[in-house]
Design a protein around this motif. Structure first.
Motif, mmCIF file in Angstrom:
data_model
loop_
_atom_site.group_PDB
_atom_site.id
_atom_site.type_symbol
_atom_site.label_atom_id
_atom_site.label_comp_id
_atom_site.label_asym_id
_atom_site.label_seq_id
_atom_site.Cartn_x
_atom_site.Cartn_y
_atom_site.Cartn_z
ATOM 1 N N ARG A 154 0.834 -1.208 0.000
ATOM 2 C CA ARG A 154 0.000 0.000 0.000
ATOM 3 C C ARG A 154 0.867 1.255 0.000
ATOM 4 O O ARG A 154 0.582 2.220 -0.715
ATOM 5 N N TYR A 155 1.920 1.241 0.790
ATOM 6 C CA TYR A 155 2.780 2.424 0.870
ATOM 7 C C TYR A 155 3.625 2.611 -0.394
ATOM 8 O O TYR A 155 3.785 3.732 -0.870
ATOM 9 N N ILE A 156 4.159 1.523 -0.942
ATOM 10 C CA ILE A 156 5.114 1.654 -2.042
ATOM 11 C C ILE A 156 4.450 1.687 -3.411
ATOM 12 O O ILE A 156 5.020 2.208 -4.379
ATOM 13 N N TYR A 157 3.193 1.188 -3.520
ATOM 14 C CA TYR A 157 2.610 1.014 -4.853
ATOM 15 C C TYR A 157 1.241 1.653 -5.047
ATOM 16 O O TYR A 157 0.834 1.873 -6.185
ATOM 17 N N ASP A 158 0.541 1.952 -3.981
ATOM 18 C CA ASP A 158 -0.778 2.577 -4.142
ATOM 19 C C ASP A 158 -0.617 3.932 -4.840
ATOM 20 O O ASP A 158 0.233 4.739 -4.449
ATOM 21 N N PRO A 159 -1.416 4.214 -5.881
ATOM 22 C CA PRO A 159 -1.262 5.468 -6.621
ATOM 23 C C PRO A 159 -1.452 6.722 -5.776
ATOM 24 O O PRO A 159 -1.008 7.805 -6.162
ATOM 25 N N ASN A 160 -2.102 6.575 -4.612
ATOM 26 C CA ASN A 160 -2.343 7.726 -3.747
ATOM 27 C C ASN A 160 -1.305 7.882 -2.641
ATOM 28 O O ASN A 160 -1.378 8.833 -1.861
ATOM 29 N N SER A 161 -0.361 6.978 -2.560
ATOM 30 C CA SER A 161 0.650 7.055 -1.502
ATOM 31 C C SER A 161 1.668 8.145 -1.809
ATOM 32 O O SER A 161 2.217 8.200 -2.914
ATOM 33 N N PRO A 162 1.982 9.006 -0.850
ATOM 34 C CA PRO A 162 2.972 10.065 -1.094
ATOM 35 C C PRO A 162 4.396 9.541 -1.213
ATOM 36 O O PRO A 162 5.286 10.274 -1.649
ATOM 37 N N VAL A 163 4.638 8.281 -0.815
ATOM 38 C CA VAL A 163 5.986 7.705 -0.921
ATOM 39 C C VAL A 163 6.035 6.557 -1.922
ATOM 40 O O VAL A 163 6.943 5.726 -1.891
ATOM 41 N N ARG A 164 5.064 6.527 -2.829
ATOM 42 C CA ARG A 164 5.018 5.448 -3.814
ATOM 43 C C ARG A 164 6.266 5.475 -4.702
ATOM 44 O O ARG A 164 6.818 6.531 -5.000
ATOM 45 N N ASP A 165 6.683 4.307 -5.132
ATOM 46 C CA ASP A 165 7.800 4.202 -6.066
ATOM 47 C C ASP A 165 7.708 2.849 -6.761
ATOM 48 O O ASP A 165 8.112 1.824 -6.209
ATOM 49 N N GLU A 166 7.172 2.849 -7.974
ATOM 50 C CA GLU A 166 6.939 1.566 -8.636
ATOM 51 C C GLU A 166 8.227 0.939 -9.141
ATOM 52 O O GLU A 166 8.274 -0.273 -9.360
ATOM 53 N N ASP A 167 9.300 1.717 -9.307
ATOM 54 C CA ASP A 167 10.576 1.117 -9.687
ATOM 55 C C ASP A 167 11.099 0.216 -8.569
ATOM 56 O O ASP A 167 11.603 -0.884 -8.820
ATOM 57 N N ILE A 168 11.004 0.685 -7.332
ATOM 58 C CA ILE A 168 11.405 -0.142 -6.191
ATOM 59 C C ILE A 168 10.438 -1.320 -6.039
ATOM 60 O O ILE A 168 10.851 -2.456 -5.773
ATOM 61 N N TYR A 169 9.161 -1.053 -6.225
ATOM 62 C CA TYR A 169 8.168 -2.120 -6.126
ATOM 63 C C TYR A 169 8.443 -3.234 -7.132
ATOM 64 O O TYR A 169 8.166 -4.410 -6.845
ATOM 65 N N ALA A 170 8.987 -2.893 -8.283
ATOM 66 C CA ALA A 170 9.267 -3.908 -9.306
ATOM 67 C C ALA A 170 10.192 -4.995 -8.768
ATOM 68 O O ALA A 170 10.000 -6.188 -9.058
ATOM 69 N N GLY A 171 11.211 -4.589 -7.980
ATOM 70 C CA GLY A 171 12.112 -5.588 -7.396
ATOM 71 C C GLY A 171 11.392 -6.484 -6.416
ATOM 72 O O GLY A 171 11.603 -7.712 -6.398
ATOM 73 N N TYR A 172 10.536 -5.903 -5.609
ATOM 74 C CA TYR A 172 9.747 -6.658 -4.630
ATOM 75 C C TYR A 172 8.770 -7.592 -5.323
ATOM 76 O O TYR A 172 8.684 -8.785 -5.003
ATOM 77 N N ALA A 173 8.021 -7.071 -6.297
ATOM 78 C CA ALA A 173 6.994 -7.881 -6.975
ATOM 79 C C ALA A 173 7.616 -9.032 -7.746
ATOM 80 O O ALA A 173 7.059 -10.133 -7.804
ATOM 81 N N GLY A 174 8.790 -8.780 -8.348
ATOM 82 C CA GLY A 174 9.464 -9.844 -9.080
ATOM 83 C C GLY A 174 9.827 -11.009 -8.179
ATOM 84 O O GLY A 174 9.720 -12.179 -8.585
ATOM 85 N N GLU A 175 10.256 -10.714 -6.954
ATOM 86 C CA GLU A 175 10.588 -11.771 -5.994
ATOM 87 C C GLU A 175 9.329 -12.468 -5.497
ATOM 88 O O GLU A 175 9.292 -13.702 -5.376
ATOM 89 N N MET A 176 8.276 -11.721 -5.240
ATOM 90 C CA MET A 176 7.030 -12.317 -4.783
ATOM 91 C C MET A 176 6.461 -13.279 -5.828
ATOM 92 O O MET A 176 5.846 -14.301 -5.487
ATOM 93 N N ALA A 177 6.652 -12.962 -7.092
ATOM 94 C CA ALA A 177 6.136 -13.812 -8.164
ATOM 95 C C ALA A 177 6.793 -15.192 -8.173
ATOM 96 O O ALA A 177 6.257 -16.128 -8.769
ATOM 97 N N LEU A 178 7.928 -15.324 -7.499
ATOM 98 C CA LEU A 178 8.638 -16.607 -7.461
ATOM 99 C C LEU A 178 8.174 -17.501 -6.314
ATOM 100 O O LEU A 178 8.590 -18.661 -6.235
ATOM 101 N N PHE A 179 7.335 -16.973 -5.430
ATOM 102 C CA PHE A 179 6.914 -17.715 -4.244
ATOM 103 C C PHE A 179 5.838 -18.737 -4.623
ATOM 104 O O PHE A 179 4.678 -18.397 -4.849
ATOM 105 N N LEU A 180 6.233 -19.973 -4.691
ATOM 106 C CA LEU A 180 5.358 -21.023 -5.215
ATOM 107 C C LEU A 180 4.162 -21.325 -4.324
ATOM 108 O O LEU A 180 3.187 -21.935 -4.780
ATOM 109 N N ASP A 181 4.218 -20.907 -3.046
ATOM 110 C CA ASP A 181 3.095 -21.182 -2.152
ATOM 111 C C ASP A 181 1.922 -20.232 -2.376
ATOM 112 O O ASP A 181 0.831 -20.452 -1.840
ATOM 113 N N LEU A 182 2.133 -19.184 -3.149
ATOM 114 C CA LEU A 182 1.032 -18.280 -3.477
ATOM 115 C C LEU A 182 0.153 -18.906 -4.553
ATOM 116 O O LEU A 182 0.629 -19.683 -5.382
#
Length: 276
Positions: free
Chosen positions: A93-121
């Motif tokens: 919510r803080y890093i990716y929500d379009p309304n967050s004042p501290v959003r940064d989708e470039d940083i989120y890309a690194g996080y989301a890429g790792e989350m996509a590898l989590f096979l238990d999801l």
């Protein structure tokens, strides 16, 4: 340790103690997360993102990915708790929500890429993270912005790269958008802005990427005449995924070579990085 080494160490180990203590934790109510008052955890998330924002992008992306890996490690070790779900939701919510004042989708890309590898999801959730990572990697800071064409109210055609200026403010807006109008008023009232535009030091591209051209034309008196006010006549920005415009308004700052300096930032952060 140097200041840089201290910052690196802090960012790499920010969550170690919390996640270690959260394993096997069962919060008794909604006021705590990992047996820590929820407001303290939320403040820690904000502090952590501020730390990431202070780092070079590659380092911030790597640390965000490491955070995701630590979170998934906690979930693998303890599937009965809810810290994984709640802390990941807070961070996203803080890093990716379009309304967050501290959003940064470039940083989120690194996080989301790792989350996509989590096979238990669930497969759908992993696919969603993967798509987020792909779209967030468009026009990343430090890369050349994707060129596109646009037309003004008279039908004259321009391209992003055809605009010559030391700094280009790329502003995706909609007519009737209250937040857009506030940004227009803020930028237009900046001391030295009119002079910088007249001198060719700053160019403002105010671009409409949706389809109600009549509504856009009706709003024309609101737009400063010294700006490039145009619309995406070929619907390429969104249709061809040239830019990841998740919400309107969206502000970018480009240098004279159209390298992305700032991407989808609040107007306050853009102003702080302008030299007028």
């Amino acid at each position: 340790m140097s200041d840089e080494q201290k910052m690196d160490y802090l960012s790499e180990h920010f969550w170690d103690t919390f996640l270690r203590n959260a394993e096997g934790c069962a919060d008794s109510d909604s006021t705590t997360l990992g047996n820590v008052p929820r407001e303290e955890v939320e403040q820690a998330v904000a502090n952590y993102i501020a730390l990431l924002l202070s780092q070079p992008l590659a380092k911030a992306q790597s640390n965000a990915a490491s955070f995701a890996k630590a979170l998934t490690g906690l979930e693998q070790a303890d599937t009965s708790g809810t810290v994984f779900e709640q802390l990941s939701a807070l961070f996203e919510r803080y890093i990716y929500d379009p309304n967050s004042p501290v959003r940064d989708e470039d940083i989120y890309a690194g996080y989301a890429g790792e989350m996509a590898l989590f096979l238990d999801l669930p497969v759908a959730k992993r696919a969603s993270y993967l798509e987020d990572a792909r779209l967030s990697s468009l026009n990343v800071r430090g890369s050349k912005a994707t060129d596109f064409s646009f037309c003004d109210r008279s039908g004259r055609s321009y391209t992003l790269y055809g605009i010559t200026a030391e700094r280009t403010i790329l502003f995706f807006s909609n007519p009737g958008c209250t937040a857009c109008k506030e940004i227009i008023e803020t930028l237009n009232s900046l001391n030295g802005m009119a002079e910088s535009i007249a001198a060719g030091e700053i160019a403002v591209l105010n671009i409409y990427i949706d389809e109600d051209i009549h509504g856009w034309l009706d709003y024309m008196p609101i737009y400063p005449k010294s700006w490039y006010n145009g619309y995406d006549s070929e619907h390429m920005v969104r249709g061809d995924e040239l830019y990841n415009v998740r919400a309107i308004p969206s502000l970018y700052l480009l240098d004279e070579n159209k390298t992305v300096l700032l991407k989808d930032v609040p107007v306050e952060r853009l102003i702080n990085n302008l030299t007028i």
